[in-house]
Scaffold this motif. Structure first.
Motif, PDB file in Angstrom:
ATOM      1  N   ASP A  33       1.620   7.695  -2.384  1.00 18.33           N
ATOM      2  CA  ASP A  33       1.180   7.256  -1.339  1.00 18.33           C
ATOM      3  C   ASP A  33       1.087   5.684  -2.326  1.00 18.33           C
ATOM      4  O   ASP A  33       1.600   5.040  -1.947  1.00 18.33           O
ATOM      5  N   ASN A  34       1.366   5.428  -3.282  1.00 19.21           N
ATOM      6  CA  ASN A  34      -0.123   4.368  -3.386  1.00 19.21           C
ATOM      7  C   ASN A  34       1.990   3.183  -4.170  1.00 19.21           C
ATOM      8  O   ASN A  34       1.748   1.694  -4.824  1.00 19.21           O
ATOM      9  N   THR A  36       5.562   2.016  -4.368  1.00 21.96           N
ATOM     10  CA  THR A  36       6.309   0.983  -2.985  1.00 21.96           C
ATOM     11  C   THR A  36       8.142   1.482  -4.409  1.00 21.96           C
ATOM     12  O   THR A  36       8.106   1.183  -4.919  1.00 21.96           O
ATOM     13  N   LYS A  58      12.478   6.742   0.594  1.00 22.58           N
ATOM     14  CA  LYS A  58      11.597   6.307  -0.851  1.00 22.58           C
ATOM     15  C   LYS A  58      11.646   8.547  -0.793  1.00 22.58           C
ATOM     16  O   LYS A  58      11.137   8.500  -1.594  1.00 22.58           O
ATOM     17  N   GLU A  59      11.342   9.540   0.578  1.00 22.84           N
ATOM     18  CA  GLU A  59      11.216  10.459   0.475  1.00 22.84           C
ATOM     19  C   GLU A  59      12.121  12.055  -0.231  1.00 22.84           C
ATOM     20  O   GLU A  59      12.132  12.092  -0.347  1.00 22.84           O
ATOM     21  N   ASN A 115       0.594  16.208  -6.441  1.00 25.51           N
ATOM     22  CA  ASN A 115       0.585  15.389  -5.970  1.00 25.51           C
ATOM     23  C   ASN A 115       1.884  15.360  -4.600  1.00 25.51           C
ATOM     24  O   ASN A 115       1.294  15.234  -3.079  1.00 25.51           O
ATOM     25  N   ASN A 118       0.259  16.968  -1.548  1.00 23.47           N
ATOM     26  CA  ASN A 118      -0.688  17.191  -0.323  1.00 23.47           C
ATOM     27  C   ASN A 118       0.082  15.008   0.345  1.00 23.47           C
ATOM     28  O   ASN A 118      -0.572  14.882   1.298  1.00 23.47           O
ATOM     29  N   TYR A 119       0.799  14.874  -0.105  1.00 22.41           N
ATOM     30  CA  TYR A 119       1.992  13.705   0.861  1.00 22.41           C
ATOM     31  C   TYR A 119       2.250  14.832   1.551  1.00 22.41           C
ATOM     32  O   TYR A 119       2.941  14.030   2.823  1.00 22.41           O
ATOM     33  N   LYS A 120       3.387  15.263   1.392  1.00 20.29           N
ATOM     34  CA  LYS A 120       4.126  16.157   2.064  1.00 20.29           C
ATOM     35  C   LYS A 120       2.809  16.609   3.411  1.00 20.29           C
ATOM     36  O   LYS A 120       3.613  16.134   4.956  1.00 20.29           O
ATOM     37  N   ALA A 123       2.191  13.863   6.517  1.00 13.99           N
ATOM     38  CA  ALA A 123       4.222  13.113   5.454  1.00 13.99           C
ATOM     39  C   ALA A 123       5.226  13.687   6.474  1.00 13.99           C
ATOM     40  O   ALA A 123       6.358  13.388   6.065  1.00 13.99           O
TER      41      ALA A 123
END
Length: 213
Positions: A33-34, A36, A58-59, A115, A118-120, A123
């Motif tokens: 998440d952090n 870029t 990014k995904e 990670n 949790n991100y998915k 998002a």
């Protein structure tokens, strides 16, 4: 002409690999998440426009990195399927694989997969058109189910168990526990006296003792 095209394709392949390698390092260091796209481009030594030509969002990078880690698991399961005969041997080998991953590249596989999940989860719309990760998970499920079904009645585990459900539950929870232990400790909880690997070995013994006839 053919040689020139071959060299160009090799250069593109190498650049793509570099992007993914640098992205993975950033994901492990900063979190998905952090991280870029600008940071990924900088670490890969390319401009942001070039990065977007290779990966329009990014995904796509995130899914590609996560899927590569799932490939490690799939390959391991296929190898275990070939090299083990009894159900108990199979379960032990799968747990040993997860324990071993804690020391591979400082736990890169479990850290990244935890990670990613949790991100998915927050998002999910961003991954609507990205199916490779789920396809890989489905393939893992097929292999794993086959491993259980072909061994569950061999006498090496309790026969009064609902084998498929029990083994799926045990190994699924063992993998989740591995993912969580790969992360830094929760600052709200006291630091454990045992290493992550030692904790996993204890859980492994508990599960195996439960399964033994």
């Amino acid at each position: 002409m053919t040689s020139h095209l071959g060299t160009r394709e090799l250069a593109k392949k190498k650049r793509r690999e570099t992007i993914l390698e640098e992205a993975e390092k950033l994901f492990l260091h900063k979190g998905i998440d952090n991280t870029t796209m600008d940071e990924i481009a900088k670490e890969a030594g390319i401009g942001i426009a070039t990065l977007f030509r290779y990966f329009p969002k990014k995904e796509i990078i995130i899914e590609t990195v996560a899927t590569a880690k799932l490939q490690i698991l799939l390959d391991a399961l296929k190898e275990i399927e070939q090299q083990t005969s009894s159900c108990m041997e199979m379960v032990t080998a799968v747990m040993d694989f997860f324990i071993g991953q804690m020391s591979e590249q400082n736990g890169a596989m479990p850290k990244l997969l935890d990670n990613f999940v949790n991100y998915k989860a927050v998002a999910i719309d961003s991954f609507d058109d990205l199916n490779r990760y789920q396809e890989m998970r489905d393939e893992i499920s097929i292999v794993f189910t086959r491993m259980i079904e072909t061994r569950k009645n061999d006498g090496s585990i309790k026969q009064d168990l609902s084998a498929t459900q029990i083994l799926s539950t045990i190994l699924s929870n063992f993998s989740v526990f591995t993912f969580k232990l790969s992360l830094k400790g929760n600052e709200n909880l006291p630091a454990p006296e045992l290493t992550s690997e030692e904790q996993l070995v204890i859980m492994k013994r508990i599960f195996l003792d439960y399964l033994r006839p």
